[in-house]
Design an enzyme around this catalytic site. Structure first.
Site, PDB file in Angstrom:
ATOM      1  N   ASP A  68       0.692  -1.004  -0.321  1.00 11.72           N
ATOM      2  CA  ASP A  68      -0.219   0.386   0.275  1.00 11.72           C
ATOM      3  C   ASP A  68       1.120   1.031  -0.162  1.00 11.72           C
ATOM      4  O   ASP A  68       1.614   1.144   0.979  1.00 11.72           O
ATOM      5  CB  ASP A  68      -0.832  -0.234   1.334  1.00 11.72           C
ATOM      6  CG  ASP A  68      -2.003  -1.307   0.957  1.00 11.72           C
ATOM      7  OD1 ASP A  68      -2.244  -1.595   0.011  1.00 11.72           O
ATOM      8  OD2 ASP A  68      -2.600  -1.853   2.588  1.00 11.72           O
TER       9      ASP A  68
ATOM     10  N   ASP B  28     -13.603  -2.866  -1.497  1.00  3.98           N
ATOM     11  CA  ASP B  28     -13.105  -3.009  -0.399  1.00  3.98           C
ATOM     12  C   ASP B  28     -14.295  -3.553   0.152  1.00  3.98           C
ATOM     13  O   ASP B  28     -15.723  -2.614  -0.227  1.00  3.98           O
ATOM     14  CB  ASP B  28     -12.353  -1.577   0.049  1.00  3.98           C
ATOM     15  CG  ASP B  28     -11.192  -1.387  -0.779  1.00  3.98           C
ATOM     16  OD1 ASP B  28     -10.980  -2.079  -0.464  1.00  3.98           O
ATOM     17  OD2 ASP B  28     -11.169  -0.135  -0.397  1.00  3.98           O
TER      18      ASP B  28
END
Length: 257
Positions: A11, A130
């Site tokens: 990330d 998500d």
């Protein structure tokens, strides 16, 4: 059984790898190119780099970071974040990616899935989701979030997974926002609901803490691959030892040379 894949995730925020808990409280984890090379050398089957603030900041992917990381890798490399159209995808492929991951842009305009697939092949298109569970509600009512988990998309996860597949997605990258960064285990129930709803591979993400969690998500969540970040970045586990333990537990994985 088919060989299960272990994927290391980076990330990236402002060119650095970060890791948090449930998408907040981010801490620095290092340089993306260095971490990617380290995880690949240890036996990661694939590397995923997600530019986690690109969509929120309304900008494209950091292509210099992608290029620098791709130069260090000899395993499949997926890049996501800030890919808004087929031209953005082409730029990411030119920078060295093998696959792209699309999330918010695919929800805004689902035709984008097929457009990228038509040009680069369905195997190169991953639709990322998500997901957050609705308290005390059935797993089928889990909701999709966008913009780095900041905003509800108004879609149910299982329903969107089916549509993404029908529009040409090659894989689903399913991240449990509830489990992310907790190291308490993957959301096997959510992963199973999506895996059983589609025919394409599902990558489980969010909650990895030890080898048994990977065994659970492969056996109970029917995942084709499992992704982790923090446990690899901070030395809690390395891919080689993880795979050796998975082999002992009967999970078919490709051991590194």
């Amino acid at each position: 059984m088919l060989t299960r894949r272990i994927i290391a995730c980076l990330d990236v925020n402002a060119g650095r790898v970060v890791k948090g808990v449930q998408f907040i409280d981010l801490v620095d984890a290092g340089d993306p190119a260095e971490l990617a090379a380290r995880h690949a050398d240890a036996g990661a089957d694939e590397i995923v780099l997600l530019d986690i603030t690109a969509t929120h900041e309304n900008r494209g992917t950091l292509l210099d970071t992608v290029h620098r990381t791709a130069q260090r890798l000899f395993v499949p490399f997926t890049v996501g974040g800030g890919i808004r159209n087929a031209e953005d995808a082409a730029a990411v492929f030119d920078a060295g990616a093998d696959k792209v991951s699309i999330n918010s842009a695919a929800l805004r305009r689902p035709d984008l899935i097929g457009e990228i697939g038509a040009k680069f092949g369905a195997q190169a298109v991953i639709v990322a989701m998500d997901a957050r569970r609705v308290s005390s509600a059935p797993v089928e009512e889990a909701e999709v979030f966008v913009a780095g988990g900041r905003k509800a998309a108004g879609r149910r996860v299982v329903e969107w997974a089916r549509e993404a597949e029908s529009r040409g997605a090659g894989e689903i990258l399913l991240t449990s926002m509830d489990s992310d960064g907790t190291r308490a285990g993957f959301d096997c129930e959510l992963t199973a609901a999506v895996s059983q709803a589609v025919q394409i591979p599902v990558i489980a993400s969010g909650g990895a803490g030890n080898a048994h969690h990977f065994t659970q998500v492969f056996c109970e969540g029917y995942a084709d691959a499992a992704l982790a970040a923090g446990i690899f970045h901070f030395g809690i586990a390395d891919v080689r030892s993880l795979k050796e333990e998975l082999r002992r537990e009967g999970i078919p994985v490709r051991l590194p040379c």
